[in-house]
Write an enzyme that holds these catalytic residues in place. Structure first.
Site, PDB file in Angstrom:
ATOM      1  CE1 TYR A 250      13.163  13.513 -25.851  1.00 33.42           C
ATOM      2  CE2 TYR A 250      14.542  15.191 -24.876  1.00 33.42           C
ATOM      3  CZ  TYR A 250      13.304  14.605 -25.033  1.00 33.42           C
ATOM      4  OH  TYR A 250      12.228  15.092 -24.371  1.00 33.42           O
ATOM      5  CB  VAL A 268       9.993  19.052 -24.979  1.00 32.39           C
ATOM      6  CG1 VAL A 268      10.717  18.158 -25.955  1.00 32.39           C
ATOM      7  CG2 VAL A 268       8.519  18.720 -24.907  1.00 32.39           C
TER       8      VAL A 268
HETATM    9  N1  GLU Z   1       4.248  15.498 -25.588  1.00 26.60           N
HETATM   10  C1  GLU Z   1       5.498  15.677 -26.280  1.00 26.60           C
HETATM   11  C2  GLU Z   1       5.381  15.194 -27.693  1.00 26.60           C
HETATM   12  O1  GLU Z   1       4.809  14.192 -27.926  1.00 26.60           O
HETATM   13  C3  GLU Z   1       6.577  14.974 -25.538  1.00 26.60           C
HETATM   14  C4  GLU Z   1       7.912  15.191 -26.149  1.00 26.60           C
HETATM   15  C5  GLU Z   1       9.049  15.191 -25.181  1.00 26.60           C
HETATM   16  O2  GLU Z   1       8.947  15.638 -24.041  1.00 26.60           O
HETATM   17  O3  GLU Z   1      10.104  14.720 -25.625  1.00 26.60           O
HETATM   18  O4  GLU Z   1       5.853  15.782 -28.612  1.00 26.60           O
END
Ligand code: GLU
Length: 319
Positions: A250, A268
């Site tokens: 991130y 997440v």
């Molecule tokens: N499925 C989650 C989303 O699209 C993944 C986000 C993540 O793990 O950073 O918000």
């Protein structure tokens, strides 16, 4: 000789280090569990596991390593590899960039000039990548991704339907990103099918050992070190690891590269994978997240492992 061999860490000592890190950081209760996907908010925040799988197939694990959780954004790494295999590097570069954003993973943003999403590790880029997965219809495309996961993990895995439906009914930012890309002709018309596939790829259930085996497969030229099956063509490993290195954590990716110094990806639900090319894959799971969405304990464990085992790719002190 590799750094790991060089540092004379004997096998029991590696397990001892994992046990020590586990007991040291078990008491760290900072962070919050992801709650923007309602199903993820139900997780037990105390869960904590660390696993290392070496490229010669040895497994070291501590804590709740059998506990299943959804893979979330860690999926982006592997689906990017599948899209590379489906279309090749040159075409993929015309659809998704490889530039870190410094923005949050779910930012609704495209590159001004090219209209491409910045990179395949943020949501916009991941949705564009998923939209490129080949297959005749939704079922075949999902089955191809499940088969891809099977090669990396060495066993069949499944989509958690409650997390999938929870994401699908609340994923408005992801839908907004998809519509923005549709507006610029960067993804095809069938965005609901691709969004479903994206939500499904994020909702597959893995445990910490699975993560480490997947990471070790990337560390081992794309060959699963337990089953010896080729999960992805070796020629794409450098593409995958490069975007993990620059964009995988991130908007903490720069600091991570500086401090930890190995390609990684977090999700997440609290998972992190880290890849030490030629040596090992690391998996950590702990659902308490910092403000950027990275597992608090996971980051600490990887920082310490990197320091103690001399894993930073640019650390010349141990070579
Ligand atoms: N499925 C989650 C989303 O699209 C993944 C986000 C993540 O793990 O950073 O918000």
């Amino acid at each position: 000789m590799s750094k790991l061999e060089n540092s004379e860490i004997l096998q029991p000592a590696l397990l001892d280090i994992l046990k020590e890190l586990h007991s040291q950081y078990k008491s760290l209760k900072e962070g919050v569990v992801a709650n923007y996907i309602p199903e993820l908010a139900k997780v037990n925040p105390d869960l904590f596991s660390i696993c290392i799988v070496t490229t010669d197939g040895q497994i070291y694990e501590v804590g709740d390593f059998q506990q299943l959780f959804t893979i979330q954004s860690i999926s982006k790494v592997f689906v990017y590899g599948q899209a590379l295999a489906d279309h090749g590097r040159d075409y993929l570069l015309t659809r998704v960039g490889v530039e870190p954003t410094g923005d949050a993973f779910n930012a609704i943003i495209l590159d001004e000039q090219s209209k491409r999403p910045y990179n395949p590790m943020v949501n916009a880029g991941a949705i564009a990548t998923t939209s490129l997965i080949k297959g005749k219809g939704a079922t075949e495309r999902l089955n191809r991704l499940l088969e891809m996961y099977r090669r990396y993990i060495g066993k069949d895995i499944f989509v958690d339907i409650s997390v999938f439906t929870s994401e699908r009914s609340t994923g408005h930012r992801n839908r907004a990103n998809a519509h923005l890309m549709l507006n610029f002709g960067m993804i095809d018309q069938n965005i609901e099918e691709s969004l479903d596939l994206y939500f499904q790829q994020c909702s597959v259930m893995v445990n910490c050992r699975d993560l480490a085996v997947m990471a070790a497969t990337l560390a081992n030229k794309g060959i699963n070190p337990i089953t010896q099956e080729q999960a992805v063509d070796t020629c794409y490993i450098k593409d995958i690891l490069s975007v993990m290195y620059t964009c995988g954590m991130y908007n903490f990716a720069g600091e991570w590269a500086y401090k930890v110094g190995i390609p990684a990806k977090s999700g997440v639900s609290g998972g992190i994978i880290a890849v030490v090319p030629g040596q090992m894959g690391i998996g950590v799971f702990s659902p308490l997240l910092d403000t950027r969405g990275n597992s608090v304990r996971g980051v600490k464990v990887c920082e310490e492992l990197s320091q103690r085992l001399g894993l930073h790719l640019f650390d010349c002190a141990l070579s």
